[in-house]
Design a protein around this motif. Sequence first.
Motif, PDB file in Angstrom:
ATOM      1  N   GLU A 122       4.654  21.569 -15.987  1.00  0.00           N
ATOM      2  CA  GLU A 122       4.640  22.905 -15.374  1.00  0.00           C
ATOM      3  C   GLU A 122       3.843  22.890 -14.071  1.00  0.00           C
ATOM      4  OE1 GLU A 122       6.338  25.685 -16.135  1.00  0.00           O
ATOM      5  OE2 GLU A 122       7.327  24.468 -17.672  1.00  0.00           O
ATOM      6  N   SER A 123       2.724  22.178 -14.065  1.00  0.00           N
ATOM      7  CA  SER A 123       1.926  22.060 -12.851  1.00  0.00           C
ATOM      8  C   SER A 123       2.718  21.348 -11.754  1.00  0.00           C
ATOM      9  CB  SER A 123       0.643  21.286 -13.160  1.00  0.00           C
ATOM     10  OG  SER A 123      -0.047  20.983 -11.974  1.00  0.00           O
ATOM     11  N   MET A 124       3.420  20.293 -12.133  1.00  0.00           N
ATOM     12  CA  MET A 124       4.219  19.554 -11.150  1.00  0.00           C
ATOM     13  C   MET A 124       5.404  20.379 -10.668  1.00  0.00           C
ATOM     14  SD  MET A 124       4.024  15.714 -12.715  1.00  0.00           S
ATOM     15  CE  MET A 124       4.422  14.812 -11.208  1.00  0.00           C
ATOM     16  N   ARG A 125       5.963  21.198 -11.535  1.00  0.00           N
ATOM     17  CA  ARG A 125       7.081  22.068 -11.140  1.00  0.00           C
ATOM     18  C   ARG A 125       6.666  22.980  -9.988  1.00  0.00           C
ATOM     19  NH1 ARG A 125      11.155  24.490 -14.693  1.00  0.00           N
ATOM     20  NH2 ARG A 125       9.857  23.675 -16.351  1.00  0.00           N
ATOM     21  N   ASP A 126       5.406  23.393  -9.998  1.00  0.00           N
ATOM     22  CA  ASP A 126       4.909  24.318  -8.982  1.00  0.00           C
ATOM     23  C   ASP A 126       4.438  23.622  -7.708  1.00  0.00           C
ATOM     24  OD1 ASP A 126       5.448  26.388 -10.739  1.00  0.00           O
ATOM     25  OD2 ASP A 126       3.400  26.439 -11.534  1.00  0.00           O
ATOM     26  N   ASP A 135       1.904  12.748   5.481  1.00  0.00           N
ATOM     27  CA  ASP A 135       1.240  11.483   5.778  1.00  0.00           C
ATOM     28  C   ASP A 135       0.600  10.940   4.507  1.00  0.00           C
ATOM     29  OD1 ASP A 135      -1.204  12.951   5.462  1.00  0.00           O
ATOM     30  OD2 ASP A 135      -1.178  13.455   7.594  1.00  0.00           O
ATOM     31  N   THR A 136       0.020   9.754   4.611  1.00  0.00           N
ATOM     32  CA  THR A 136      -0.574   9.134   3.420  1.00  0.00           C
ATOM     33  C   THR A 136      -1.812   9.886   2.954  1.00  0.00           C
ATOM     34  OG1 THR A 136      -1.737   7.540   4.802  1.00  0.00           O
ATOM     35  CG2 THR A 136       0.365   6.826   3.832  1.00  0.00           C
ATOM     36  N   ASP A 137      -2.523  10.545   3.858  1.00  0.00           N
ATOM     37  CA  ASP A 137      -3.687  11.334   3.439  1.00  0.00           C
ATOM     38  C   ASP A 137      -3.268  12.469   2.506  1.00  0.00           C
ATOM     39  OD1 ASP A 137      -5.442   9.760   4.909  1.00  0.00           O
ATOM     40  OD2 ASP A 137      -5.428  11.102   6.652  1.00  0.00           O
ATOM     41  N   GLU A 138      -2.182  13.148   2.854  1.00  0.00           N
ATOM     42  CA  GLU A 138      -1.682  14.231   2.002  1.00  0.00           C
ATOM     43  C   GLU A 138      -1.223  13.674   0.649  1.00  0.00           C
ATOM     44  OE1 GLU A 138       1.351  18.037   2.311  1.00  0.00           O
ATOM     45  OE2 GLU A 138       1.863  16.212   3.421  1.00  0.00           O
ATOM     46  N   MET A 139      -0.539  12.531   0.678  1.00  0.00           N
ATOM     47  CA  MET A 139      -0.092  11.902  -0.567  1.00  0.00           C
ATOM     48  C   MET A 139      -1.290  11.478  -1.411  1.00  0.00           C
ATOM     49  SD  MET A 139       1.962   8.347  -1.190  1.00  0.00           S
ATOM     50  CE  MET A 139       0.526   7.477  -0.592  1.00  0.00           C
ATOM     51  N   ASN A 140      -2.298  10.856  -0.786  1.00  0.00           N
ATOM     52  CA  ASN A 140      -3.478  10.420  -1.521  1.00  0.00           C
ATOM     53  C   ASN A 140      -4.215  11.589  -2.163  1.00  0.00           C
ATOM     54  OD1 ASN A 140      -3.183   7.661  -1.109  1.00  0.00           O
ATOM     55  ND2 ASN A 140      -4.300   7.701   0.823  1.00  0.00           N
ATOM     56  N   LYS A 188      -4.944  11.918  -6.179  1.00  0.00           N
ATOM     57  CA  LYS A 188      -6.271  12.179  -6.736  1.00  0.00           C
ATOM     58  C   LYS A 188      -6.257  13.371  -7.690  1.00  0.00           C
ATOM     59  CE  LYS A 188      -8.738   9.909  -3.056  1.00  0.00           C
ATOM     60  NZ  LYS A 188      -9.482  10.015  -1.825  1.00  0.00           N
ATOM     61  N   ARG A 189      -5.464  14.384  -7.370  1.00  0.00           N
ATOM     62  CA  ARG A 189      -5.333  15.519  -8.300  1.00  0.00           C
ATOM     63  C   ARG A 189      -4.667  15.064  -9.595  1.00  0.00           C
ATOM     64  NH1 ARG A 189      -3.565  18.641  -3.780  1.00  0.00           N
ATOM     65  NH2 ARG A 189      -1.511  18.889  -4.690  1.00  0.00           N
ATOM     66  N   LEU A 190      -3.664  14.199  -9.464  1.00  0.00           N
ATOM     67  CA  LEU A 190      -2.990  13.709 -10.664  1.00  0.00           C
ATOM     68  C   LEU A 190      -3.920  12.890 -11.548  1.00  0.00           C
ATOM     69  CD1 LEU A 190       0.496  12.552  -9.296  1.00  0.00           C
ATOM     70  CD2 LEU A 190       0.043  14.522 -10.771  1.00  0.00           C
ATOM     71  N   VAL A 191      -4.623  11.931 -10.967  1.00  0.00           N
ATOM     72  CA  VAL A 191      -5.437  11.027 -11.780  1.00  0.00           C
ATOM     73  C   VAL A 191      -6.661  11.708 -12.371  1.00  0.00           C
ATOM     74  CG1 VAL A 191      -4.622   8.948 -10.601  1.00  0.00           C
ATOM     75  CG2 VAL A 191      -6.734  10.049  -9.833  1.00  0.00           C
ATOM     76  N   THR A 192      -7.053  12.856 -11.840  1.00  0.00           N
ATOM     77  CA  THR A 192      -8.190  13.570 -12.418  1.00  0.00           C
ATOM     78  C   THR A 192      -7.761  14.627 -13.424  1.00  0.00           C
ATOM     79  OG1 THR A 192      -8.242  15.111 -10.543  1.00  0.00           O
ATOM     80  CG2 THR A 192      -9.663  13.148 -10.411  1.00  0.00           C
ATOM     81  N   ASP A 193      -6.461  14.786 -13.631  1.00  0.00           N
ATOM     82  CA  ASP A 193      -5.974  15.716 -14.659  1.00  0.00           C
ATOM     83  C   ASP A 193      -6.334  15.139 -16.024  1.00  0.00           C
ATOM     84  OD1 ASP A 193      -4.097  16.767 -16.712  1.00  0.00           O
ATOM     85  OD2 ASP A 193      -3.238  17.857 -15.012  1.00  0.00           O
ATOM     86  N   GLU A 194      -6.942  15.957 -16.865  1.00  0.00           N
ATOM     87  CA  GLU A 194      -7.415  15.480 -18.170  1.00  0.00           C
ATOM     88  C   GLU A 194      -6.296  14.967 -19.072  1.00  0.00           C
ATOM     89  OE1 GLU A 194      -8.931  18.596 -20.800  1.00  0.00           O
ATOM     90  OE2 GLU A 194      -7.820  20.071 -19.605  1.00  0.00           O
ATOM     91  N   HIS A 195      -5.071  15.394 -18.850  1.00  0.00           N
ATOM     92  CA  HIS A 195      -3.949  14.989 -19.699  1.00  0.00           C
ATOM     93  C   HIS A 195      -3.248  13.722 -19.209  1.00  0.00           C
ATOM     94  CE1 HIS A 195      -4.348  18.656 -21.939  1.00  0.00           C
ATOM     95  NE2 HIS A 195      -4.207  19.375 -20.847  1.00  0.00           N
ATOM     96  N   VAL A 196      -3.510  13.328 -17.970  1.00  0.00           N
ATOM     97  CA  VAL A 196      -2.827  12.175 -17.378  1.00  0.00           C
ATOM     98  C   VAL A 196      -3.605  10.905 -17.701  1.00  0.00           C
ATOM     99  CG1 VAL A 196      -2.046  11.110 -15.227  1.00  0.00           C
ATOM    100  CG2 VAL A 196      -1.811  13.585 -15.544  1.00  0.00           C
ATOM    101  N   ARG A 197      -2.957   9.978 -18.416  1.00  0.00           N
ATOM    102  CA  ARG A 197      -3.583   8.688 -18.768  1.00  0.00           C
ATOM    103  C   ARG A 197      -3.491   7.699 -17.620  1.00  0.00           C
ATOM    104  NH1 ARG A 197      -0.565   9.286 -23.684  1.00  0.00           N
ATOM    105  NH2 ARG A 197       0.792   7.645 -22.931  1.00  0.00           N
TER     106      ARG A 197
END
Length: 152
Positions: A82-86, A110-115, A119-128
């Motif tokens: 759901e978060s990714m959908r938004d 650019d790569t800064d925006e992608m990075n 970082k938001r993805l890897v700090t999500d508590e549900h993402v392994r």
Amino acid sequence: MVDEIDRAVVNALLEDGRASARDVATETGVAATTVSRRMDELESDGVIEKYTARVDYGALGYDVTAVFQLSVDGDGLVEVTESMRDQHNLLAVYEVTGSHDIVAVGKFQDTDEMNAYIKRLVTDEHVRSVSTSIVLNAVREHEQFPVDEDDQ
């Protein structure tokens, strides 16, 4: 049930989504009133979801395309998708089978925006875990295919 006329109408619209019922009638050899009625039915049945512009994101400054593969804790799958959908940068988000749970494709300026997004993805508590691939060359992108035609 979709029949031969519906398929012809859909294929004509895939060629030109801005075509009028009269244009589609000329292309398919079907009466304009029939085409108009069929287009309305295809829309109400959800076969035709919407008419939209095809955008070249590169021309608008979105020069980085990335493919993300995520492994997610089972109870967090709905929340993460759901978060990714938004997320406006993501063109596609899929729940998949195999070694990952989610595959997504995004466009970034650019790569800064992608990075920052990674970082938001890897700090999500549900993402392994997150695996990211940067696209070097888009050979085929955002294409649709005519219905009931042989693969070429």
